[in-house]
Design a protein around this motif. Sequence first.
Motif, PDB file in Angstrom:
ATOM      1  N   ALA A  80       0.872  -1.278   0.130  1.00 18.81           N
ATOM      2  CA  ALA A  80       0.013   0.141  -0.035  1.00 18.81           C
ATOM      3  C   ALA A  80       0.745   1.220  -0.003  1.00 18.81           C
ATOM      4  O   ALA A  80       2.140   1.247   0.147  1.00 18.81           O
ATOM      5  CB  ALA A  80      -0.891   0.018   1.139  1.00 18.81           C
ATOM      6  N   ALA A  81       0.099   2.290  -0.497  1.00 17.77           N
ATOM      7  CA  ALA A  81       0.872   3.645  -0.433  1.00 17.77           C
ATOM      8  C   ALA A  81      -0.086   4.579   0.443  1.00 17.77           C
ATOM      9  O   ALA A  81      -1.247   4.487   0.370  1.00 17.77           O
ATOM     10  CB  ALA A  81       1.361   4.142  -1.675  1.00 17.77           C
ATOM     11  N   GLY A  82       0.331   5.485   1.098  1.00 14.96           N
ATOM     12  CA  GLY A  82      -0.368   6.696   1.911  1.00 14.96           C
ATOM     13  C   GLY A  82       0.577   7.529   2.377  1.00 14.96           C
ATOM     14  O   GLY A  82       1.581   8.037   1.819  1.00 14.96           O
ATOM     15  N   THR A  83      -0.168   8.592   3.144  1.00 15.51           N
ATOM     16  CA  THR A  83       0.480   9.557   3.790  1.00 15.51           C
ATOM     17  C   THR A  83       0.609   9.597   5.416  1.00 15.51           C
ATOM     18  O   THR A  83      -0.307   8.863   6.025  1.00 15.51           O
ATOM     19  CB  THR A  83      -0.586  10.824   3.698  1.00 15.51           C
ATOM     20  N   VAL A  84       1.696   9.893   5.941  1.00 14.50           N
ATOM     21  CA  VAL A  84       1.937   9.937   7.184  1.00 14.50           C
ATOM     22  C   VAL A  84       0.779  10.765   8.050  1.00 14.50           C
ATOM     23  O   VAL A  84       0.857  12.147   7.733  1.00 14.50           O
ATOM     24  CB  VAL A  84       3.307  10.107   7.576  1.00 14.50           C
ATOM     25  N   LEU A  85       0.369  10.377   9.110  1.00  5.79           N
ATOM     26  CA  LEU A  85      -0.600  11.183   9.945  1.00  5.79           C
ATOM     27  C   LEU A  85       0.200  11.474  11.185  1.00  5.79           C
ATOM     28  O   LEU A  85      -0.210  12.596  11.628  1.00  5.79           O
ATOM     29  CB  LEU A  85      -1.934  10.206  10.136  1.00  5.79           C
ATOM     30  N   GLU A  86       0.955  10.444  11.685  1.00  5.65           N
ATOM     31  CA  GLU A  86       1.380  10.808  13.099  1.00  5.65           C
ATOM     32  C   GLU A  86       2.569   9.806  13.265  1.00  5.65           C
ATOM     33  O   GLU A  86       2.473   8.695  12.954  1.00  5.65           O
ATOM     34  CB  GLU A  86       0.313  10.353  14.204  1.00  5.65           C
ATOM     35  N   THR A  87       3.563  10.027  14.022  1.00  5.86           N
ATOM     36  CA  THR A  87       4.887   9.442  14.311  1.00  5.86           C
ATOM     37  C   THR A  87       4.994   8.911  15.545  1.00  5.86           C
ATOM     38  O   THR A  87       4.452   9.684  16.430  1.00  5.86           O
ATOM     39  CB  THR A  87       6.200   9.969  13.639  1.00  5.86           C
ATOM     40  N   GLY A  88       5.512   7.906  15.972  1.00  6.90           N
ATOM     41  CA  GLY A  88       5.731   7.490  17.330  1.00  6.90           C
ATOM     42  C   GLY A  88       7.128   7.967  17.720  1.00  6.90           C
ATOM     43  O   GLY A  88       7.914   8.346  16.930  1.00  6.90           O
ATOM     44  N   LYS A  89       7.233   7.636  19.073  1.00  4.48           N
ATOM     45  CA  LYS A  89       8.679   8.029  19.788  1.00  4.48           C
ATOM     46  C   LYS A  89       9.900   7.364  18.760  1.00  4.48           C
ATOM     47  O   LYS A  89       9.676   6.137  18.467  1.00  4.48           O
ATOM     48  CB  LYS A  89       8.933   7.599  21.046  1.00  4.48           C
ATOM     49  N   GLY A  90      10.776   8.315  18.825  1.00  4.07           N
ATOM     50  CA  GLY A  90      12.291   7.715  17.996  1.00  4.07           C
ATOM     51  C   GLY A  90      12.147   7.761  16.499  1.00  4.07           C
ATOM     52  O   GLY A  90      12.835   7.309  15.850  1.00  4.07           O
ATOM     53  N   VAL A  91      11.053   8.089  15.914  1.00  2.43           N
ATOM     54  CA  VAL A  91      10.964   8.134  14.331  1.00  2.43           C
ATOM     55  C   VAL A  91      11.138   9.660  13.945  1.00  2.43           C
ATOM     56  O   VAL A  91      10.191  10.430  14.060  1.00  2.43           O
ATOM     57  CB  VAL A  91       9.351   7.651  13.901  1.00  2.43           C
ATOM     58  N   ASP A  92      12.490   9.956  13.501  1.00  2.00           N
ATOM     59  CA  ASP A  92      12.584  11.388  13.388  1.00  2.00           C
ATOM     60  C   ASP A  92      12.945  11.744  11.825  1.00  2.00           C
ATOM     61  O   ASP A  92      13.164  12.774  11.626  1.00  2.00           O
ATOM     62  CB  ASP A  92      14.068  11.711  14.191  1.00  2.00           C
ATOM     63  N   TRP A  93      12.751  10.586  10.937  1.00  2.00           N
ATOM     64  CA  TRP A  93      12.954  10.836   9.556  1.00  2.00           C
ATOM     65  C   TRP A  93      11.734  10.922   8.876  1.00  2.00           C
ATOM     66  O   TRP A  93      11.877  11.114   7.349  1.00  2.00           O
ATOM     67  CB  TRP A  93      13.908   9.572   9.080  1.00  2.00           C
ATOM     68  N   LEU A  94      10.637  10.762   9.586  1.00  5.04           N
ATOM     69  CA  LEU A  94       9.452  11.014   8.800  1.00  5.04           C
ATOM     70  C   LEU A  94       8.620  12.205   9.532  1.00  5.04           C
ATOM     71  O   LEU A  94       8.768  12.281  10.828  1.00  5.04           O
ATOM     72  CB  LEU A  94       8.505   9.638   8.710  1.00  5.04           C
ATOM     73  N   LYS A  95       7.689  12.761   8.811  1.00  2.18           N
ATOM     74  CA  LYS A  95       6.729  13.727   9.528  1.00  2.18           C
ATOM     75  C   LYS A  95       5.347  13.781   8.753  1.00  2.18           C
ATOM     76  O   LYS A  95       5.346  13.265   7.481  1.00  2.18           O
ATOM     77  CB  LYS A  95       7.207  15.148   9.144  1.00  2.18           C
ATOM     78  N   PRO A  96       4.450  14.015   9.585  1.00  2.00           N
ATOM     79  CA  PRO A  96       3.095  14.176   9.076  1.00  2.00           C
ATOM     80  C   PRO A  96       3.080  14.877   7.545  1.00  2.00           C
ATOM     81  O   PRO A  96       3.605  15.835   7.447  1.00  2.00           O
ATOM     82  CB  PRO A  96       2.262  14.860  10.027  1.00  2.00           C
ATOM     83  N   GLY A  97       2.289  14.130   6.704  1.00  6.68           N
ATOM     84  CA  GLY A  97       2.325  14.633   5.327  1.00  6.68           C
ATOM     85  C   GLY A  97       2.973  13.987   4.303  1.00  6.68           C
ATOM     86  O   GLY A  97       3.091  14.047   3.005  1.00  6.68           O
ATOM     87  N   ASP A  98       4.365  13.167   4.749  1.00 11.12           N
ATOM     88  CA  ASP A  98       5.206  12.348   3.947  1.00 11.12           C
ATOM     89  C   ASP A  98       4.444  11.604   3.223  1.00 11.12           C
ATOM     90  O   ASP A  98       3.644  10.754   3.765  1.00 11.12           O
ATOM     91  CB  ASP A  98       6.176  12.072   4.628  1.00 11.12           C
ATOM     92  N   ARG A  99       4.938  11.185   1.999  1.00  6.42           N
ATOM     93  CA  ARG A  99       4.254  10.111   1.192  1.00  6.42           C
ATOM     94  C   ARG A  99       5.013   8.922   1.407  1.00  6.42           C
ATOM     95  O   ARG A  99       6.373   8.786   1.170  1.00  6.42           O
ATOM     96  CB  ARG A  99       4.134  10.290  -0.224  1.00  6.42           C
ATOM     97  N   VAL A 100       4.514   7.661   1.443  1.00  4.36           N
ATOM     98  CA  VAL A 100       5.173   6.545   1.865  1.00  4.36           C
ATOM     99  C   VAL A 100       4.767   5.168   1.407  1.00  4.36           C
ATOM    100  O   VAL A 100       3.470   5.417   0.934  1.00  4.36           O
ATOM    101  CB  VAL A 100       5.641   6.175   3.626  1.00  4.36           C
ATOM    102  N   ALA A 101       5.484   4.304   1.335  1.00 12.77           N
ATOM    103  CA  ALA A 101       4.872   3.045   0.780  1.00 12.77           C
ATOM    104  C   ALA A 101       5.517   1.968   1.475  1.00 12.77           C
ATOM    105  O   ALA A 101       6.515   1.792   2.286  1.00 12.77           O
ATOM    106  CB  ALA A 101       5.132   2.987  -0.731  1.00 12.77           C
TER     107      ALA A 101
END
Length: 325
Positions: free
Chosen positions: A66-87
Motif C-alpha cells: 500500500a501507499a499513503g500519507t503519514v498522519l502521526e509518528t511514534g517515539k524515535g521516528v525522526d526521519w518521517l513527518k506528517p504529510g510525507d508520502r510513503v509505501a
Amino acid sequence: MSKAVRIHAHGGPEVLSYDDVDADKPGAGQVLIRHRAIGLNFLDTYFRSGLYPAPNGLPLVPGGEAAGTVLETGKGVDWLKPGDRVAYTIPTGAYCEERVVPAERLVMIPDGVSDEQAAALMLKGLTAEYLLRRTFKVKPGDTVLFHAAAGGVGLIAGQWAKHIGATVIGTAGSAEKVALAGQLGYDHVINYRDTDFVAAVNEITAGAKCDVVYDSVGKDTFPGSLDCLKPLGIFVSFGQSSGPIPPFNMALLSQKGSLYATRPTLFTYIAKRTDLEAGAKALFDLVAAGVIDVRINQRYALKDAAKAHTDLEARKTSGATILIP
C-alpha cells in the motif's frame, strides 16, 4: 473509527467482510498512515483461503502492499513527518483506511512516482527486482521465460529484463494479454491456451532453450517449465496461481540437464532494511525514468474487495490492480 476488510473464516471471496475497526495509535518506532491506494495480489487470496496460515490467527486483514500519507509518528521516528508520502510491503494488514506500520518497513515515495504507482509496485516491483537481480542475475544476452507475462509482476519484469538486455519470452492466456505483454518488453509472447509453450520456446530459441524460467503459475506449467531450460539452467518457482506443484523426485532435475530449482519469497530478500531500500531505489529510479510503465488496469473501491478477488482468481485482470479506500 476506521474501515477495514477482514477475514473471520477461511473460504472464497464471500468471506471478505467490510468492518468498522478502531484506529491504533503509533508506538515507539511506528507510524500511523492514511492509505491512498492498496495493491491486490494473489498472495492475498492464499491468506484468505487458508492456503497460507494467518500470521496472528483470525480475524485477519489481508493485503500486502500500500501507499499513503503519514498522519502521526511514534517515539524515535525522526526521519518521517506528517504529510510525507510513503509505501510498504508487509504480508498482511493493508486492506484498511488507516493502519500503524513499523517505520523500518516504510520507504519514501520519490517525486515522479504517484501514490497509485507505488501501491502497485511495492510487492510486485520488488518481486521483479529480486528475481532479476538476485535470485538469478539476468545479464545481457540471457534468454528468459516468464510465465503470466501480462500479470502485475510479469509486466514489470518483462520491461526490466529487456532493459538489462535479455531476450524475453512470456506466456499469457488470451489474445489481449499476449498483445499487452508484447507492448511492454517481451520479444515473444506465447498464448498457452492454444499453443504448446514448450514446443514454442524450443522453436523461438532454435533448440537452445532458456537460461532461467520464472514461474508463478505452478501446477499448470510444471514440469513443462523444466523442459524449457538449457543444461544447468535455473527454475524459479515463486507462486502457484493454478495450484501447488506436486511433489517430484529430485532426480528429475538431473535427468533434464543438471538443472537448479529454487522457491524464493520476497520477504526473505527484503528482511534487512538496507536491501529494502536498495531494491526500492532501483525500482523507483526506473519508473521515474520511464523505463518501467506501471499499468494499473483495474481499480476497485476497498469495500468491493470480494469482487476484486473474484476477478483476479478468474484471470480476468491484467497488469496491476488497486483498491481505493
